[in-house]
Write an enzyme that holds these catalytic residues in place. Structure first.
Site, PDB file in Angstrom:
ATOM      1  N   ARG A 284       0.811  -1.223   0.000  1.00  0.00           N
ATOM      2  CA  ARG A 284       0.000   0.000   0.000  1.00  0.00           C
ATOM      3  C   ARG A 284       0.847   1.277   0.000  1.00  0.00           C
ATOM      4  NH1 ARG A 284      -5.089   0.064   2.413  1.00  0.00           N
ATOM      5  NH2 ARG A 284      -4.433  -1.813   3.495  1.00  0.00           N
ATOM      6  N   CYS A 351     -26.663  -3.145  -7.604  1.00  0.00           N
ATOM      7  CA  CYS A 351     -27.890  -3.384  -6.834  1.00  0.00           C
ATOM      8  C   CYS A 351     -27.588  -3.984  -5.474  1.00  0.00           C
ATOM      9  CB  CYS A 351     -28.816  -4.292  -7.631  1.00  0.00           C
ATOM     10  SG  CYS A 351     -29.338  -3.470  -9.126  1.00  0.00           S
ATOM     11  N   GLU A 352     -27.042  -3.168  -4.597  1.00  0.00           N
ATOM     12  CA  GLU A 352     -26.733  -3.532  -3.210  1.00  0.00           C
ATOM     13  C   GLU A 352     -26.786  -2.230  -2.425  1.00  0.00           C
ATOM     14  OE1 GLU A 352     -25.641  -6.414  -1.725  1.00  0.00           O
ATOM     15  OE2 GLU A 352     -25.206  -7.654  -3.474  1.00  0.00           O
ATOM     16  N   TYR A 380      -5.019  -1.975  -3.562  1.00  0.00           N
ATOM     17  CA  TYR A 380      -6.251  -2.680  -3.176  1.00  0.00           C
ATOM     18  C   TYR A 380      -7.463  -2.025  -3.851  1.00  0.00           C
ATOM     19  CZ  TYR A 380      -2.819  -4.430   0.060  1.00  0.00           C
ATOM     20  OH  TYR A 380      -1.670  -4.979   0.576  1.00  0.00           O
TER      21      TYR A 380
HETATM   22  C1  PLP Z   1      -0.480  -7.856   2.293  1.00  0.00           C
HETATM   23  C2  PLP Z   1       0.891  -8.219   2.688  1.00  0.00           C
HETATM   24  C3  PLP Z   1       1.918  -7.275   2.604  1.00  0.00           C
HETATM   25  C4  PLP Z   1       1.696  -5.848   2.171  1.00  0.00           C
HETATM   26  O1  PLP Z   1       0.951  -5.116   3.077  1.00  0.00           O
HETATM   27  P1  PLP Z   1       0.732  -3.545   2.906  1.00  0.00           P
HETATM   28  O2  PLP Z   1      -0.098  -3.152   4.041  1.00  0.00           O
HETATM   29  O3  PLP Z   1       0.068  -3.334   1.594  1.00  0.00           O
HETATM   30  O4  PLP Z   1       2.096  -2.903   2.933  1.00  0.00           O
HETATM   31  C5  PLP Z   1       3.195  -7.677   2.954  1.00  0.00           C
HETATM   32  N1  PLP Z   1       3.452  -8.957   3.359  1.00  0.00           N
HETATM   33  C6  PLP Z   1       2.496  -9.879   3.441  1.00  0.00           C
HETATM   34  C7  PLP Z   1       2.833 -11.248   3.890  1.00  0.00           C
HETATM   35  C8  PLP Z   1       1.188  -9.554   3.119  1.00  0.00           C
HETATM   36  O5  PLP Z   1       0.224 -10.472   3.221  1.00  0.00           O
END
Ligand code: PLP
Length: 420
Positions: A284, A351-352, A380
């Site tokens: 993220r 439709c939700e 995401y």
């Molecule tokens: C989802 C995930 C990440 C990344 O997480 P962010 O919050 O997007 O930085 C890193 N490592 C693992 C094992 C994950 O499942």
């Protein structure tokens, strides 16, 4: 420059007109249509480099978490910048390899790896499996034996720390499905050293996502360092320590993102005495702020109770508000002060009743035909989209300087029925 932190690097208003780098976003909407995800290559690379450079001379790998945004062009951008990758499925490995990523710089996480996925990863020569259970270690050992290979593995530790984030994205608490309880790791690690086709290389953790408070991160680092020291005291080889991802991004103006540089420098300072290679797995915090979702206003609707702004993007395009009650700022492509404001629910055509992008939101008093940007949609976002209500999935566009290109075509009606 911009006080609007939720508009990531690469996005800015110039004379009240929203730009991505040098490109007016209205131009993208006119050329590609809506809904469309738009990513700033500058924004993505700036965040990747912030991680990479914060490590300084310390041996490290920044493993971009592919699940946050797995568009091939985004992955290629990162691969060319030198990124490693964190994957959670065979499909993600396929994407990384297609995008030019090096298999030996891939780590494979996830609680439900199948034998077919493990064999695919072994045949491609991936760098490391982050193992989530002892039975998985046995499965990897068996797969490696069948193929006559050795599998490099790390143990994903569940350090039992509350990341103070949404329950759906907490992963490091005792009752989560992820990792091996930190109190059992020594025993598991010792037994794993006897597996003939597995090479134990380290430990990893990932305690949650969208963490805006750096205290849980520091706590996890301390626990992992203590664990590493006790494993070494047993004589276990530990070559790397992986701290996962999880840094949050500002979805609203009041959100303060932990500094990438300060977080990584703190981690390096604490771990320096171990002399290990350090890994992180940010998702993220690399792509989230570097993307927006462009959407057009279809209609305005007033009921006795509420005002609705109906847009052409819906929960099938951006699921986060529905799934996590997540907040995304929504801004007009052109700011016109005389427009005024409205307090409304911003909803899509699905439709939700759960189909909304915002509820009770004060936003520009937009009218049908106006185009809006839903902010912080680079992670995401598209990856969680679906064809629910038989809606073709949105297009994706990558901006580089003064040019932009479609990096995923909008789906057609024929795409909807392919395979049926
Ligand atoms: C989802 C995930 C990440 C990344 O997480 P962010 O919050 O997007 O930085 C890193 N490592 C693992 C094992 C994950 O499942």
């Amino acid at each position: 420059m911009s006080a609007l932190d939720y508009l990531g690097e690469g996005f800015s208003y110039r004379q009240d007109v929203l730009h991505c780098e040098e490109v007016e976003l209205a131009r993208v909407a006119a050329a590609v249509g809506t809904p469309t995800f738009v990513y700033s290559s500058l924004g993505i690379l700036a965040r990747y480099r912030a991680y990479d450079e914060a490590f300084g001379a310390a041996p490290h790998q920044v493993c971009y978490a592919v699940k946050a945004n797995s568009n091939l062009s985004v992955l290629r951008l990162l691969a060319e910048a030198g990124s490693s990758f964190d994957i959670v499925s065979g499909g993600e490995l396929f994407r990384v390899l297609k995008a030019g990523g090096a298999a030996e710089r891939v780590v494979f996480s996830g609680v439900g790896k199948t034998a077919a996925e493990i064999e695919y990863a072994l045949n491609e020569g991936i760098g490391c499996f982050n193992c989530e259970s002892e039975t998985e270690l046995a499965l990897i050992d068996a797969c490696a034996s069948r193929l006559g290979k050795r599998a490099r593995c790390a143990i994903r530790v569940n350090p039992d720390i509350d990341p103070k984030t949404h329950p759906y994205i907490s992963t490091g608490l005792k009752d989560n499905k992820f990792g091996i309880d930190i109190n059992e790791v020594e025993d598991v690690y010792r037994r794993a050293l006897n597996l003939r086709n597995v090479e134990m290389a380290g430990v990893s953790c990932h305690i949650g996502s969208q963490m805006l408070d750096s205290t849980p991160i520091a706590e996890a680092v301390d626990r992992m360092i203590a664990l590493t020291e006790s494993l070494r005291a047993l004589g276990a080889p530990i070559e790397h320590l992986d701290f996962g991802g999880g840094l949050g991004i500002p979805y609203r103006d009041a959100d303060r993102m932990p500094s990438i540089a300060a977080t990584i420098e703190g981690l390096c300072a604490r771990a320096a005495k171990l002399g290990l290679e350090l890994h992180v797995e940010p998702g993220r915090s690399i792509t989230g702020s570097a993307g927006v979702l462009l959407t057009r206003v279809l209609n305005r609707k007033t009921t006795q109770a509420k005002e609705f702004v109906v847009i052409d993007a819906a929960m099938n395009d951006l699921l986060r508000p529905t799934l996590y009650k997540a907040h995304h700022e929504i801004v007009p492509l052109r700011r016109i002060p005389a427009m005024g404001y409205v307090e409304a629910d911003v909803v899509g055509p699905v439709c939700e009743s759960g189909d909304y992008i915002a509820q009770n939101r004060r936003l520009a008093n937009v009218m049908p035909g106006d185009t809006l940007a839903v902010c912080s949609a680079g992670a995401y976002g598209f990856v969680m989209s679906s064809n629910y209500n038989s809606r073709p999935r949105a297009a994706e566009v990558l901006v580089e300087g003064d040019s932009f290109r479609t990096v995923r075509e909008r789906e057609t009606l024929e795409d909807l029925v392919r395979g049926e």
